[in-house]
Design an enzyme around this catalytic site. Sequence first.
Site, PDB file in Angstrom:
ATOM      1  CD  GLU A 163      78.428   1.471 -33.334  1.00 40.91           C
ATOM      2  OE1 GLU A 163      79.491   2.116 -33.493  1.00 40.91           O
ATOM      3  OE2 GLU A 163      77.458   1.901 -32.673  1.00 40.91           O
ATOM      4  CD  GLU A 370      79.244   4.882 -36.907  1.00 46.33           C
ATOM      5  OE1 GLU A 370      79.344   5.472 -35.800  1.00 46.33           O
ATOM      6  OE2 GLU A 370      78.278   4.165 -37.199  1.00 46.33           O
TER       7      GLU A 370
END
Length: 470
Positions: A163, A370
């Site tokens: 991320e 995720e």
Amino acid sequence: MANFPDNFLWGAGSSAFQIEGGWDADGKGMTVADFNSFKRSEIQADTKVASDFYHHWKEDIALMKEMGMKVYRFSISWARIIPDGDGEINPKGIEFYNNVIDELLKNDIIPFVTLYHFDLPYALVEKYNGWEIRDCAYAFDRYARVCFEAFGDRVKWWQVHNEQNLMIRVDERMNITEPDPLKADKIRAQMDYHMFLAHALAVNSCHEIVEGGKIGPAVSSTCTYPLTNKPEDVWSAKMNDWFKTNYCLDMHYYGEYPGYYMRYLKERDIVPVMKPEDKELLKSAKMDFIAVNYYRTLCTSYLPVDDEHPIGMRVYRGNQVDFDQYGYCRDEKNVNLKASEYGAQIDPMGLRIVLNEYYSRYRLPLIVTENGLGTADVLTEDGKVHDDYRIDYIKGHIEAMSLAIEDGVDLFGYCPWSVIDILSSHQGFKKRYGFVYVNREDMDLKDLKRIKKDSFYWYSNVIKTNGKEL
């Protein structure tokens, strides 16, 4: 009934600083994640013990095997391998991850490794202010090469940064302490660029060193709906996606900033320092897949500039994950969706949308690394956790993935967050994601016993039936 390919990789995930503990064991150095967690040590759990995977890894991998996991997505702590970030290699760190990888393979679980998940060695903050200085990118490549050489004979699936597109917006994770917003954003833009360089270096190093190695980024996906059907609001929703996620994927894929992003950098006068030779490097690094982290969707309206707010100026909200951007977009509440107790709006359809969007845009295989529901699970008097709410959440998202595959998306795996309860960055152990309950509270370690939740048994059956029984 959901339909998935026979070789679909069902798994789960975690990250080093949230699960391992042993924060300074066997020579490990302090990380930015450690440093920040220690600021809150008096009010919530920190990284010193976390879920204590460092001492429970065999037991935890046995639980993964029992659940039927085919893949485990986890991160390596840079500071456990090279305690000061760019100095001597720590053999005990290599040994620990060798043990974990070997145990996974012994149990027929594929290791899927993230090199960097929010835990920069703190020594590099002191030396370079972290990613602000170009040398950090080369230190990262050296660390990545150490990992590829040590583990690449057994680990074939790699992620570079977790991320980056979200991490770069959060001052604490980047150690940005500049109080002036414009100066802070200038530092942010330079750090972001150096992380892109590090990504390119690591991608090329992986392809050089790891025979059959596959490598790509993990992005915090963004799906934004317009508040109304006004053209300006529709445009604002697209710009929100582009500025929060797509610019990052474009940089990884094409090796250069898209036009709208370069315009923004110029509007703010924050264009990073770039060397001429970087262009060839950035374009040469070809990622093999895209990993998608998905939790929520967003909603925006158009935000016009005014006398006090020039075009491109950002106002960061709350924990800095989101922002309003003048001349582009303003964050709004979507009244059509329910939200978790921590504010993330629950929207399985959004996952189908982003999977289709990214696949049609880049034509690269995708994996969801995720996706999960963080909430305060309750251990009952009979020693069980009845988390039907988590089952409902994951079920809806599995159905959305199945539909995306029917749409034509090449989706090859699913690793919900998280395999066991882990340390939440800002909510400690009040916010739990796991299929397995870790018996501890923020200020009481108790016995750290692992207790299988209802979702453990449900997800085990999902894996066993390849998604046919939800």
